[in-house]
Design an enzyme around this catalytic site. Structure first.
Site, PDB file in Angstrom:
ATOM      1  N   ASP A   1      -7.485  -8.655  -3.627  1.00 46.31           N
ATOM      2  CA  ASP A   1      -7.263  -7.225  -3.391  1.00 46.31           C
ATOM      3  C   ASP A   1      -7.773  -6.411  -4.579  1.00 46.31           C
ATOM      4  OD1 ASP A   1      -6.427  -4.729  -2.552  1.00 46.31           O
ATOM      5  OD2 ASP A   1      -4.396  -5.007  -3.312  1.00 46.31           O
TER       6      ASP A   1
ATOM      7  N   ASP B   1       0.844  -1.193   0.000  1.00 46.39           N
ATOM      8  CA  ASP B   1       0.000   0.000   0.000  1.00 46.39           C
ATOM      9  C   ASP B   1       0.890   1.258   0.000  1.00 46.39           C
ATOM     10  OD1 ASP B   1      -3.064   0.731   0.428  1.00 46.39           O
ATOM     11  OD2 ASP B   1      -1.975   1.978   1.865  1.00 46.39           O
TER      12      ASP B   1
ATOM     13  N   HIS C   1      -6.345  -7.081   0.634  1.00 46.71           N
ATOM     14  CA  HIS C   1      -5.448  -5.929   0.562  1.00 46.71           C
ATOM     15  C   HIS C   1      -4.443  -5.933   1.713  1.00 46.71           C
ATOM     16  CE1 HIS C   1      -3.999  -2.072  -0.684  1.00 46.71           C
ATOM     17  NE2 HIS C   1      -4.272  -1.535   0.484  1.00 46.71           N
TER      18      HIS C   1
END
Length: 313
Positions: free
Chosen positions: A252, A124, A282
């Site tokens: 994800d 991320d 995710h």
């Protein structure tokens, strides 16, 4: 100078599955504000480090199930909290947070700790920011593992990101249940662990400025101020020939497809054992920690052997 909030230490007591001692580095923002950044630091201090970088709205707690397995490599394992997250300081207003500042804060943290021979695992925002560090200081990084992340350059996003940016522009507090709890695929994720993410770092809404602002920093639109910075990152990554592995989750919706971009454009990604981990959402470190470690350890061993064989000493 910025107004800074600091989550009280007692908020982090007795978190389930987390017994790591805190370590802190104080850096100076360009406006003169002191910012204290937290990291977990386990293993031999003179060993090569594995640097773990998280995304929004998590913190080093996300890596609690991976750290013991990674220590089996004999390396030093460091999990840093981005500014505004976890045990790191939290500038109090959303306008304080820009992608340029996040990158600058982490550059200063990296140099203050003088880390070298780094293996980076990033997910991320830990990827968007961490890969900028790789591009700026390639001599400090030996290898990279990218997971569920991307470095967008204003060419649009997917349907999920478009909705996420639109919704978060006006949210007064982070939508924890929808945007975090409901995305976790791990069956053992209970309320106490959820509270370790939500309540421990953010005991009141006023601590949430950083995690509320992160969505607006995603550079999927061409007029986003982060586009030039991410273009700089790509300029460096396209010259990065050291080993670069992608481990993405099959469930994800945020970063789907970015692994192919890395594999196509980063020279070090060619020929690596890239993998889509089935069932990983995710926050794949929460969902599939054992599977991640099982992929990372051989990657370290193979390339350590290659580097040793090529060392004239």
């Amino acid at each position: 100078m910025m107004d800074i909030l600091r989550t009280p230490d007692e908020c982090f007591e007795n978190l389930p599955g987390y017994g790591f001692a805190p370590h802190y580095t104080t850096i100076l923002d360009d406006d003169g504000t002191e910012i204290r950044i937290h990291h977990v630091d386990e293993g031999p201090r003179d060993a090569e480090p594995i640097l773990l970088m998280h995304g929004n709205p998590s913190w080093a707690y996300l890596y609690r199930k991976m750290i013991p397995g990674l220590l089996q490599s004999g390396r030093r394992v460091i999990a840093v909290d981005l500014v505004g997250c976890g045990r790191s300081d939290k500038p109090a207003r959303k306008q304080y947070y820009t992608l340029a500042r996040h990158m600058d804060w982490m550059k200063k943290w990296l140099l203050a700790n003088d880390l070298r021979n780094i293996t980076l695992f990033c997910q991320d925002w830990g990827g968007t920011i961490g890969l900028h560090l790789v591009a700026k200081f390639p001599e400090r990084f030996d290898r990279v593992i990218a997971s569920n992340t991307g470095v967008p350059t204003g060419k649009g996003g997917n349907r999920y990101l478009d909705i996420w940016l639109a919704v978060m522009r006006w949210m007064p507090s982070f939508p924890w249940k929808i945007a975090f709890k409901n995305t976790i695929q791990c069956e053992e994720f209970n309320q106490a662990k959820f509270d370790a993410y939500r309540k421990a770092p953010f005991p009141a809404r006023r601590y949430q400025a950083g995690i509320l602002q992160f969505p607006q920093l995603i550079a999927i639109h061409p007029d986003n101020p982060g586009v030039p910075l991410n273009e700089e990152t790509w300029a460096g990554l396209k010259q990065f020939h050291k080993p670069f592995l992608t481990l993405f989750g099959s469930r994800d919706p945020v970063s789907r497809g970015f692994e192919k971009i890395f594999q196509k454009h980063v020279p070090g990604a060619r020929g690596q054992a890239h993998k889509i981990i089935r069932g990983g959402g995710h926050f794949i470190q929460e969902d599939k920690p054992e599977e991640l470690v099982a992929e990372i350890l051989p990657f370290l061993e193979v390339h350590q052997s290659t580097e040793a064989a090529s060392d004239p000493a």
